[in-house]
Design a protein around this motif. Structure first.
Motif, PDB file in Angstrom:
ATOM      1  N   ASP A 273       0.830  -1.211   0.000  1.00  0.00           N
ATOM      2  CA  ASP A 273       0.000   0.000   0.000  1.00  0.00           C
ATOM      3  C   ASP A 273       0.866   1.263   0.000  1.00  0.00           C
ATOM      4  OD1 ASP A 273      -2.342  -1.443  -0.048  1.00  0.00           O
ATOM      5  OD2 ASP A 273      -2.560  -1.473   2.129  1.00  0.00           O
ATOM      6  N   GLU A 274       1.935   1.245   0.772  1.00  0.00           N
ATOM      7  CA  GLU A 274       2.866   2.373   0.750  1.00  0.00           C
ATOM      8  C   GLU A 274       3.517   2.494  -0.622  1.00  0.00           C
ATOM      9  OE1 GLU A 274       5.749   2.169   3.848  1.00  0.00           O
ATOM     10  OE2 GLU A 274       4.271   2.185   5.465  1.00  0.00           O
TER      11      GLU A 274
ATOM     12  N   ALA B  34       1.188   4.285  -2.944  1.00  0.00           N
ATOM     13  CA  ALA B  34       1.202   5.726  -2.663  1.00  0.00           C
ATOM     14  C   ALA B  34       2.428   6.398  -3.270  1.00  0.00           C
ATOM     15  CB  ALA B  34       1.152   5.960  -1.156  1.00  0.00           C
ATOM     16  N   THR B  35       3.573   5.756  -3.147  1.00  0.00           N
ATOM     17  CA  THR B  35       4.798   6.301  -3.740  1.00  0.00           C
ATOM     18  C   THR B  35       4.700   6.325  -5.262  1.00  0.00           C
ATOM     19  OG1 THR B  35       6.135   5.506  -1.891  1.00  0.00           O
ATOM     20  CG2 THR B  35       7.294   5.971  -3.945  1.00  0.00           C
TER      21      THR B  35
ATOM     22  N   GLN C 257       1.996   6.521  -7.019  1.00  0.00           N
ATOM     23  CA  GLN C 257       1.045   7.561  -7.411  1.00  0.00           C
ATOM     24  C   GLN C 257       1.748   8.902  -7.558  1.00  0.00           C
ATOM     25  OE1 GLN C 257      -2.712   7.788  -5.238  1.00  0.00           O
ATOM     26  NE2 GLN C 257      -2.695  10.007  -5.380  1.00  0.00           N
ATOM     27  N   GLN C 258       2.608   9.220  -6.613  1.00  0.00           N
ATOM     28  CA  GLN C 258       3.335  10.487  -6.671  1.00  0.00           C
ATOM     29  C   GLN C 258       4.228  10.535  -7.910  1.00  0.00           C
ATOM     30  OE1 GLN C 258       2.853  13.036  -4.713  1.00  0.00           O
ATOM     31  NE2 GLN C 258       4.535  14.387  -5.291  1.00  0.00           N
TER      32      GLN C 258
ATOM     33  N   VAL D 254      -2.880   2.390  -8.655  1.00  0.00           N
ATOM     34  CA  VAL D 254      -2.718   3.824  -8.412  1.00  0.00           C
ATOM     35  C   VAL D 254      -3.996   4.569  -8.782  1.00  0.00           C
ATOM     36  CG1 VAL D 254      -1.558   5.888  -9.293  1.00  0.00           C
ATOM     37  CG2 VAL D 254      -0.207   3.911  -8.572  1.00  0.00           C
TER      38      VAL D 254
ATOM     39  N   ARG E 264      -6.496   4.139  -6.094  1.00  0.00           N
ATOM     40  CA  ARG E 264      -6.166   4.944  -4.922  1.00  0.00           C
ATOM     41  C   ARG E 264      -6.463   6.418  -5.170  1.00  0.00           C
ATOM     42  NH1 ARG E 264      -2.260   7.981  -2.363  1.00  0.00           N
ATOM     43  NH2 ARG E 264      -1.988   7.499  -0.138  1.00  0.00           N
ATOM     44  N   TYR E 265      -6.146   6.873  -6.357  1.00  0.00           N
ATOM     45  CA  TYR E 265      -6.401   8.273  -6.698  1.00  0.00           C
ATOM     46  C   TYR E 265      -7.894   8.577  -6.651  1.00  0.00           C
ATOM     47  CZ  TYR E 265      -6.230  12.647  -9.398  1.00  0.00           C
ATOM     48  OH  TYR E 265      -6.357  13.945  -9.807  1.00  0.00           O
TER      49      TYR E 265
ATOM     50  N   THR F 149      -8.695   8.944  -2.971  1.00  0.00           N
ATOM     51  CA  THR F 149      -8.009   9.907  -2.102  1.00  0.00           C
ATOM     52  C   THR F 149      -7.578  11.199  -2.783  1.00  0.00           C
ATOM     53  OG1 THR F 149      -5.809   8.958  -2.554  1.00  0.00           O
ATOM     54  CG2 THR F 149      -7.066   7.990  -0.739  1.00  0.00           C
ATOM     55  N   GLY F 150      -7.483  11.218  -4.120  1.00  0.00           N
ATOM     56  CA  GLY F 150      -6.895  12.375  -4.766  1.00  0.00           C
ATOM     57  C   GLY F 150      -7.738  13.066  -5.809  1.00  0.00           C
TER      58      GLY F 150
END
Length: 201
Positions: free
Chosen positions: A20-21, A24-25, A27-28, A68, A71-72, A75-76
């Protein structure tokens, strides 16, 4: 005198990779550079893992990108569910979506624009299809919201809002600041209100 507690800890198993981390990485990275510019080697270096571990965790670069995008969305992305409110006028809600996009697309100066919109233009067919599917889902949400009260305007207003958001994303990527993006969003919001004026809701 040696610290046997610390010595024992240093000889223990390394911290397990947190997928999961890793998402997140990733995604950035994808958001900042674009899908095509990020290699598997870039990913493994950023995540601190080797290629076999990467493929075991995510299957492929495209597989990681799909995670990703999920997740986006959670959360984004612009929070459509919060902004498209059935108890508020349609035009006001659509204007709020556009203004939220303008703000959000420059909230992180390193990762500007919309991850999904920018992904629809990538070279990789699988990643591009995944981004296009995510964009189509968002458009379907907007269209259904408009159609509930303005069925005759749902298609053209969805096209207008989606095109405006794509333009805002592109201009954010090109360095336009928040004030200028908001000016565009508000101008578009007034066009939406004028288009829907005289109609109930």
């Amino acid at each position: 005198m040696s610290d046997t507690k610390n010595t024992s800890r240093s000889r223990g198993r390394p911290r397990r990779f947190d997928a999961d981390e890793g998402v997140a990485t990733a995604q950035q990275l994808f958001h900042a550079r674009g899908y095509d510019a990020v290699s598997v080697a870039d990913m493994t270096e950023a995540l601190g893992i080797n290629p076999p571990s990467f493929y075991a965790a995510f299957g492929s670069k495209a597989g990681l990108y799909a995670r990703v995008l999920d997740r986006y969305a959670a959360t984004g992305a612009v929070p459509l569910a919060d902004l498209l409110r059935p108890d508020q006028p349609v035009a006001e809600c659509l204007a709020a979506v556009l203004e939220a996009a303008a703000r959000q697309y420059v909230a992180d100066p390193v990762a500007t624009g919309c991850l999904v919109v920018e992904g629809t233009r990538c070279d990789d067919p699988g990643a591009r299809d995944a981004a296009c599917a995510a964009q189509a889902h968002a458009e379907a949400v907007i269209r259904a919201f408009i159609a509930a009260r303005h069925p005759e305007a749902a298609d053209r207003m969805t096209d207008f809002v989606s095109s405006t958001m794509s333009g805002l994303s592109a201009k954010a990527r090109n360095g336009l600041d928040a004030d200028r993006l908001l000016a565009i969003a508000r101008m578009a919001g007034r066009a939406v209100a004028q288009e829907l004026s005289g109609k109930a809701g």
